[in-house]
Design an enzyme around this catalytic site. Sequence first.
Site, PDB file in Angstrom:
ATOM      1  N   GLU A  38       0.822  -1.202   0.000  1.00 44.63           N
ATOM      2  CA  GLU A  38       0.000   0.000   0.000  1.00 44.63           C
ATOM      3  C   GLU A  38       0.864   1.265   0.000  1.00 44.63           C
ATOM      4  OE1 GLU A  38      -1.982  -2.830   3.048  1.00 44.63           O
ATOM      5  OE2 GLU A  38      -0.026  -2.575   2.091  1.00 44.63           O
TER       6      GLU A  38
ATOM      7  N   SER B 100      19.538 -43.104  -6.334  1.00 47.43           N
ATOM      8  CA  SER B 100      18.232 -42.472  -6.547  1.00 47.43           C
ATOM      9  C   SER B 100      18.293 -41.163  -7.323  1.00 47.43           C
ATOM     10  CB  SER B 100      17.576 -42.177  -5.194  1.00 47.43           C
ATOM     11  OG  SER B 100      18.337 -41.238  -4.459  1.00 47.43           O
TER      12      SER B 100
ATOM     13  N   GLY C 208       7.052 -39.924   6.009  1.00 51.65           N
ATOM     14  CA  GLY C 208       6.031 -40.729   6.659  1.00 51.65           C
ATOM     15  C   GLY C 208       5.609 -40.168   7.999  1.00 51.65           C
TER      16      GLY C 208
ATOM     17  N   GLY D 105      14.083 -37.913   4.175  1.00 50.50           N
ATOM     18  CA  GLY D 105      13.755 -39.057   3.312  1.00 50.50           C
ATOM     19  C   GLY D 105      12.383 -39.638   3.630  1.00 50.50           C
TER      20      GLY D 105
ATOM     21  N   ALA E 109       9.230 -37.251  -5.203  1.00 50.79           N
ATOM     22  CA  ALA E 109       9.516 -37.560  -6.602  1.00 50.79           C
ATOM     23  C   ALA E 109       9.692 -39.063  -6.716  1.00 50.79           C
ATOM     24  CB  ALA E 109      10.783 -36.838  -7.071  1.00 50.79           C
TER      25      ALA E 109
ATOM     26  N   ALA F  27      14.006 -44.895  -4.990  1.00 47.94           N
ATOM     27  CA  ALA F  27      15.417 -45.307  -5.047  1.00 47.94           C
ATOM     28  C   ALA F  27      15.492 -46.791  -5.347  1.00 47.94           C
ATOM     29  CB  ALA F  27      16.120 -45.003  -3.729  1.00 47.94           C
TER      30      ALA F  27
ATOM     31  N   VAL G 283      11.100 -39.366   7.304  1.00 50.31           N
ATOM     32  CA  VAL G 283      10.618 -38.021   7.643  1.00 50.31           C
ATOM     33  C   VAL G 283       9.285 -37.762   6.966  1.00 50.31           C
ATOM     34  CG1 VAL G 283      11.110 -35.558   7.443  1.00 50.31           C
ATOM     35  CG2 VAL G 283      12.947 -37.151   8.032  1.00 50.31           C
TER      36      VAL G 283
END
Length: 361
Positions: free
Chosen positions: A62, A178, A281, A276, A164, A172, A279
């Site tokens: 603003e 991986s 999960g 990984g 991913a 992996a 973590v």
Amino acid sequence: MSGPGDGATTSRDRELMQRAIAAGADARWVASPNPWVGAILVTADGELISGATRAPGQAHAEVVAIQRAGDRAAGATMYVTLEPCAHHGRTPPCIDAIIAAGLARVVVGVLDPDPRTNGAGVEALRRAGIEVNVGVVADKVEAQLAPYLHQRRTGRPFVVLKLASSLDGYTAAPDGSSKWITGPASRSDGHRLRAESDAIIVGAGTVRSDDPNLTVRDWQPPTGSHPEEYNPTRVVLGEAPEGALVHPCLELSGDPDEVLAELANRGMIQVLIEGGAAVAGAFHRAGLVDRYMLYLAPALFGGDDARSLFSGPGIWSIGDLWRGELVSVDRLGNDVRIELAPPPDQAGDDLATNAAIAEGA
């Protein structure tokens, strides 16, 4: 306070709020822990002047627009994605600048849930005789400011879990290799997520096995800046080995709730979890993930001995299957990105706001 306010909303109002949203996108990379707000000021003769929130301690959207307008701000209408702040933090209240400039009307996307504002800004403007409309294109503003709004409403950071995998759900090979399952476009987009986040979280096991540096080197930043300027704070759950590329980093321990509480106390709005599987999960089972970003490569491991997206106990019965809400599906090069939101009953936006988290905005 969530309705249209003093006057009717027009199609022109919606169009100009869309422009304010576009202006706010420019602030996404620099404003945090402040919200990345956009503003459009329409002068009495119809000129449009934009503003976007700058880095912490600098002018909010603003004020940027008002400063650019100068004397032409008198009698103008302002479109701003978030309610103008009513408190003195690193900068003075934006409502003071709006009132002093003599604006006639302010159109607001959504109210600011920060307890120091949360309707007080709108009320102050109305008391000053300024017409205020609230809730214009609110759904799109909510989407753009989702991490900030979530953090202010719940007292914890907005958690993005990046995953991913191959099409058969593995990350992996059995030997642990991986790297680069997905292609360059997905990796660049993942680095954009890093740039948007205040912190990136990995487990110590991932640091030991992959030795990642967790930077945004594969993302093209806005013109005139360098990727290193957008590197998030690197957080390791456990102890990072001496000499690991992740250093300097913040080493934390505790359950997911404790980790997020510590990051919230440090003023972080959005955190990105990259690995990984243990973590991922743990945060998933705790119901603490606010957005899942899944990158799928057109690849198959072709067996059941590769490593999956999550480790640890999953559901026992199909009746307990976790079902999210599909936000978007996009093709990135030869990969597919799927964005998922948790089911509505998992969302925590109705929790009481922790006012202490908001200090220093």
